[in-house]
Design a protein around this motif. Structure first.
Motif, PDB file in Angstrom:
ATOM      1  N   SER A 115      16.730  -8.371   4.913  1.00 23.01           N
ATOM      2  CA  SER A 115      18.026  -9.037   4.989  1.00 23.01           C
ATOM      3  C   SER A 115      18.028 -10.340   4.176  1.00 23.01           C
ATOM      4  O   SER A 115      18.913 -10.564   3.347  1.00 23.01           O
ATOM      5  N   LYS A 116      17.029 -11.178   4.417  1.00 22.79           N
ATOM      6  CA  LYS A 116      16.984 -12.458   3.708  1.00 22.79           C
ATOM      7  C   LYS A 116      16.701 -12.260   2.228  1.00 22.79           C
ATOM      8  O   LYS A 116      17.259 -12.977   1.377  1.00 22.79           O
ATOM      9  N   ASN A 119      19.902 -10.856   0.566  1.00 19.88           N
ATOM     10  CA  ASN A 119      20.884 -11.944   0.541  1.00 19.88           C
ATOM     11  C   ASN A 119      20.523 -12.985  -0.505  1.00 19.88           C
ATOM     12  O   ASN A 119      21.391 -13.482  -1.231  1.00 19.88           O
ATOM     13  N   GLY A 123      22.816 -13.632  -3.711  1.00 16.16           N
ATOM     14  CA  GLY A 123      23.318 -15.003  -3.827  1.00 16.16           C
ATOM     15  C   GLY A 123      22.875 -15.664  -5.118  1.00 16.16           C
ATOM     16  O   GLY A 123      23.652 -16.388  -5.766  1.00 16.16           O
ATOM     17  N   LYS A 173      26.020 -11.970   9.208  1.00 19.40           N
ATOM     18  CA  LYS A 173      25.282 -11.070   8.327  1.00 19.40           C
ATOM     19  C   LYS A 173      24.875 -11.690   6.991  1.00 19.40           C
ATOM     20  O   LYS A 173      23.820 -11.345   6.438  1.00 19.40           O
ATOM     21  N   TYR A 174      25.700 -12.581   6.452  1.00 20.68           N
ATOM     22  CA  TYR A 174      25.474 -13.020   5.082  1.00 20.68           C
ATOM     23  C   TYR A 174      25.386 -14.536   4.921  1.00 20.68           C
ATOM     24  O   TYR A 174      25.552 -15.054   3.823  1.00 20.68           O
ATOM     25  N   TYR A 176      22.890 -16.633   5.013  1.00 20.44           N
ATOM     26  CA  TYR A 176      21.812 -17.089   4.126  1.00 20.44           C
ATOM     27  C   TYR A 176      22.160 -16.817   2.657  1.00 20.44           C
ATOM     28  O   TYR A 176      21.915 -17.652   1.781  1.00 20.44           O
ATOM     29  N   GLY A 177      22.739 -15.657   2.382  1.00 16.76           N
ATOM     30  CA  GLY A 177      23.110 -15.338   1.006  1.00 16.76           C
ATOM     31  C   GLY A 177      24.159 -16.288   0.456  1.00 16.76           C
ATOM     32  O   GLY A 177      24.087 -16.703  -0.714  1.00 16.76           O
ATOM     33  N   TRP A 291      19.366  -3.263   8.450  1.00 19.05           N
ATOM     34  CA  TRP A 291      18.860  -3.383   7.086  1.00 19.05           C
ATOM     35  C   TRP A 291      17.618  -2.516   6.856  1.00 19.05           C
ATOM     36  O   TRP A 291      17.232  -2.306   5.703  1.00 19.05           O
TER      37      TRP A 291
END
Length: 439
Positions: A115-116, A119, A123, A173-174, A176-177, A291
């Motif tokens: 996930s991270k 993201n 990003g 969910k997003y 961090y992105g 994820w």
């Protein structure tokens, strides 16, 4: 010696209707053919719980040690970008971004790392592209116009992205992105004095971030992976037993007839309190699990949201058990010797509730279909009706105290029926295997 009821299934080859009591020869007739009540000492039960807790703690400590070694391996690998001259000549000082990526991306669970990492990658790419475009546009304008374009673009993009982080769905969910997008965009725009420098900077940083992410994914998924889905699945199943044990303790405390010193012993509802405080952890695990790739028993598009619904129902049931604990300690309750009028009916309901909770928990743990309408719901409804028929009159404060106790037990019957139905729905969607129940 104090005793506590532990419900376990016992296959009786003789097909009789007797409940056996461990440690003695006493037998009594019961209408429950699919489960029996065994009595063990409270000290023995506590000892078993302590051993199980110690085993779980040891296992978790081992997992933490393995995770620490994995992070160390990842950092060693990305450090080669600095230590090996051919790699260093390609990325230069931007090799530090690979190390930073490992530090901030590598998480305990594989789903969290994915996930991270994804993201961060998205990003960085989107922020870098927009930053390059804004920097190139500003570079084409003379004098103060260039600074004006840079300032306006930073203000609009950063404000809009920050606002999006406040939207619950995006934040969950997003977040961090979006944060990485804001960081990358501002760094690229501000440092983009010339177009060719901006493109070179973006390419090198994206390259090193990609290397760091690749190392994280490789080690996280292939070296003793820890799956958030497995953790959510097992922790949800374990919550049923925690609530069942707390309810079991409340029933034993309420109908305990002993001297004053022993009557001060209280049922342990710490398991219910842990369930009440598990919402944020469940949501995080469910998000990470979405994820994760296909692994073990969990395929793509597995219904993790159903676990959140079950968790919410479990928290409602845990709150009711804690209320039952408060009811037991109320001064309006009659003396222990006066509670015999409701003892048989309430113990029957309580035993059925405990058995039902553990059956449902085992259904989730083993991924076996739990047919609530056929097995659990009729039994609970029958016990509830018997309980109501045995206590309809309230003539004194002590009767009110007992009526409250009966009411809370009946509320639990409704909540356990809801839980059984939700688990049955989960089994239908997730493709649980058929589980045979004794008749």
């Amino acid at each position: 010696m104090n005793s506590v009821v532990v419900v376990v299934p016992i296959n009786n080859p003789e097909g009789d209707d007797k409940s056996r009591v461990a440690g003695g020869s006493m037998e009594k007739t019961t209408e429950e053919r699919d489960h029996r009540c065994c009595f063990v000492s409270k000290n023995g039960f506590s000892s078993i719980k302590e051993k199980m807790a110690a085993a779980v703690k040891s296992e978790f400590d081992k997992r933490k040690a393995v995770h620490s070694v994995k992070v160390g391996m990842a950092l060693v690998l990305v450090s080669l970008l600095y230590m090996l001259d051919p790699l260093f000549r390609q990325v230069g000082q931007n090799a530090m971004w690979a190390i930073m990526t490992v530090v901030v991306v590598f998480e305990f669970f594989a789903g969290a790392t994915l996930s991270k990492g994804i993201n961060r990658g998205i990003g960085t790419i989107v922020g870098g592209l927009l930053g390059c475009f804004a920097a190139v546009l500003a570079d084409q304008l003379p004098g103060y116009r260039s600074a004006f374009v840079v300032g306006i673009s930073i203000f609009i993009i950063s404000a809009a992205a920050t606002y999006s982080r406040l939207v619950p769905g995006i934040k969950r969910k997003y977040d961090y992105g979006v944060m990485i997008f804001i960081l990358t965009f501002n760094l690229v725009v501000v440092s983009g004095v010339r177009a060719y420098k901006v493109m070179k900077l973006a390419r090198e940083r994206l390259c090193t971030i990609g290397m760091g992410f690749a190392v994280c994914i490789f080690i996280s998924l292939l070296v003793f992976p820890e799956w958030a889905g497995d953790e959510l699945h097992s922790s949800t199943a374990a919550k049923f037993d925690k609530i069942a044990s707390s309810l079991q303790g409340c029933l034993e405390e309420y109908f305990m007839v002993s001297d004053e010193k022993e009557s001060k012993a209280t049922a342990d509802v710490s398991g219910c309190k842990a369930v009440l405080h598990s919402k944020s952890n469940e949501e995080s695990l469910a998000n990470f699990a979405k994820w994760e790739p296909w692994h073990g028993r969990f395929g793509f598009a597995y219904p993790w949201e159903k676990y959140l619904e079950i968790g919410e129902a479990l928290r409602e049931l845990a709150a009711t058990v804690i209320s039952l604990k408060g009811c037991i300690q109320s001064s309006a309750q009659p003396l222990p010797t006066e509670r015999g009028v409701i003892k048989e009916a309430c113990e029957a309901v309580g035993v059925t509730l405990v058995w039902s909770l553990r059956e449902i928990g085992e259904s989730i743990k083993d991924m076996k279909v739990c047919r609530a309408k056929v097995t659990i719901s009729p039994k609970l409804q029958s016990m509830k009706q018997d309980n109501l028929n045995n206590h309809n009159n309230v003539n004194s404060p002590s009767d009110l105290g007992m009526a409250t106790f009966v009411f809370l037990l009946n509320e639990m019957v409704e909540k356990v029926q809801v839980l059984a139905t939700k688990v049955e729905q989960l089994g239908d969607i997730a493709g649980f295997h058929t589980k045979k129940f004794e008749a």
